[in-house]
Design an enzyme around this catalytic site. Structure first.
Site, PDB file in Angstrom:
ATOM      1  N   LYS A  17       0.823  -1.220   0.000  1.00  8.27           N
ATOM      2  CA  LYS A  17       0.000   0.000   0.000  1.00  8.27           C
ATOM      3  C   LYS A  17       0.855   1.268   0.000  1.00  8.27           C
ATOM      4  CE  LYS A  17      -4.180  -1.996   1.794  1.00  8.27           C
ATOM      5  NZ  LYS A  17      -4.314  -2.782   0.547  1.00  8.27           N
ATOM      6  N   ARG A  18       1.818   1.275  -0.858  1.00 10.29           N
ATOM      7  CA  ARG A  18       2.686   2.455  -1.067  1.00 10.29           C
ATOM      8  C   ARG A  18       3.539   2.815   0.138  1.00 10.29           C
ATOM      9  NH1 ARG A  18       2.196   2.195  -6.233  1.00 10.29           N
ATOM     10  NH2 ARG A  18       0.608   0.630  -6.148  1.00 10.29           N
ATOM     11  N   SER A  19       3.639   1.917   1.135  1.00  7.01           N
ATOM     12  CA  SER A  19       4.472   2.267   2.292  1.00  7.01           C
ATOM     13  C   SER A  19       5.914   1.845   1.979  1.00  7.01           C
ATOM     14  CB  SER A  19       3.977   1.560   3.547  1.00  7.01           C
ATOM     15  OG  SER A  19       4.039   0.164   3.327  1.00  7.01           O
TER      16      SER A  19
END
Ligand code: FMN
Length: 212
Positions: free
Chosen positions: A190-192
């Site tokens: 999730k784009r982390s």
């Protein structure tokens, strides 16, 4: 391709995060670990990297080159010293390298100073290349306009098919990029994404985590 299709294109990254504990104080050792993993995991050429240079006109220029050697003194690639990149490096020896390993969801950025390697080292690599590649490097006026593809091909054929020795021309050889900065980017869920930047402080490297 429609804009909206591109808007919707994204890949979900789900690899293992890059933890502080995974870092090495020496960025060359972390590079080596990632590079070895890329050689196993990647379907493409893991040693292909983007080289970006800027000459006196301040217009940046990027192209792929192949990493042919690395050590803690830097990253070596080979090219024509009179090419566009060669001329830019003559004007300004600061450059950036970028490795993108999509199957590992990793990116490594490197910035540093570039210098020519010794003639002996360039000879050693040149002599290891297949005859046709040597002929092509000896004859190519890389980055200059080419009027006739067929005559260039036949010059290469003539040179590679006779038995004369093909010596490395003085305008072809290696450069080494000596890093002052590395950034390791690991794509996350999730784009982390995880990013760690290493900057050189004397003999030490300072490590900072960056916002994704
Ligand atoms: C995967 C890949 C690897 C390449 N490797 C090299 C290389 O090692 N040396 C080189 O001079 N050109 C290499 N090229 C070609 C360069 O990208 C570029 O077209 C050429 O060096 C001329 O660049 P310039 O006009 O900016 O000097 C490679 C291209 C690709 C796509």
């Amino acid at each position: 391709m429609q804009e909206k299709e591109l808007y919707g294109m994204r890949r979900d990254y789900s690899p293992k995060p890059l933890y502080v504990e995974d870092l090495n104080n020496d960025p060359f050792l972390l590079f080596e670990k990632w590079f070895k993993e890329a050689l196993e995991l990647e379907n493409g050429e893991a040693n292909a990297m983007v080289l970006s240079t800027v000459g006196n006109d301040m217009m940046p220029s990027s192209r792929m080159v192949l990493l042919k050697k690395y050590s803690d003194s830097g990253f070596v690639f080979f090219t024509n010293y009179k090419s566009h990149k060669g001329r830019q490096l003559e004007e300004n020896n600061r450059a950036a390298l970028l490795f993108f390993w999509p199957d590992s969801m990793r990116q490594v950025r490197i910035e540093g100073n570039v210098r020519k390697i010794s003639s002996a080292e360039s000879d050693e690599y040149f002599e290891s290349r297949p005859r046709e590649s040597r002929a092509s490097s000896a004859l190519s006026k890389q980055s200059e306009p080419l009027q006739e593809r067929e005559s260039f091909d036949s010059e290469i054929r003539n040179l590679s098919e006779n038995n004369r020795e093909i010596k490395r021309p003085g305008h072809w050889g290696g450069y080494v990029a000596e890093p002052v900065l590395f950034e390791f980017w690991q794509g996350g869920i999730k784009r982390s994404h995880d990013r760690f930047r290493y900057t050189k402080r004397g003999a030490e490297w300072k490590i900072v985590r960056l916002y994704p």
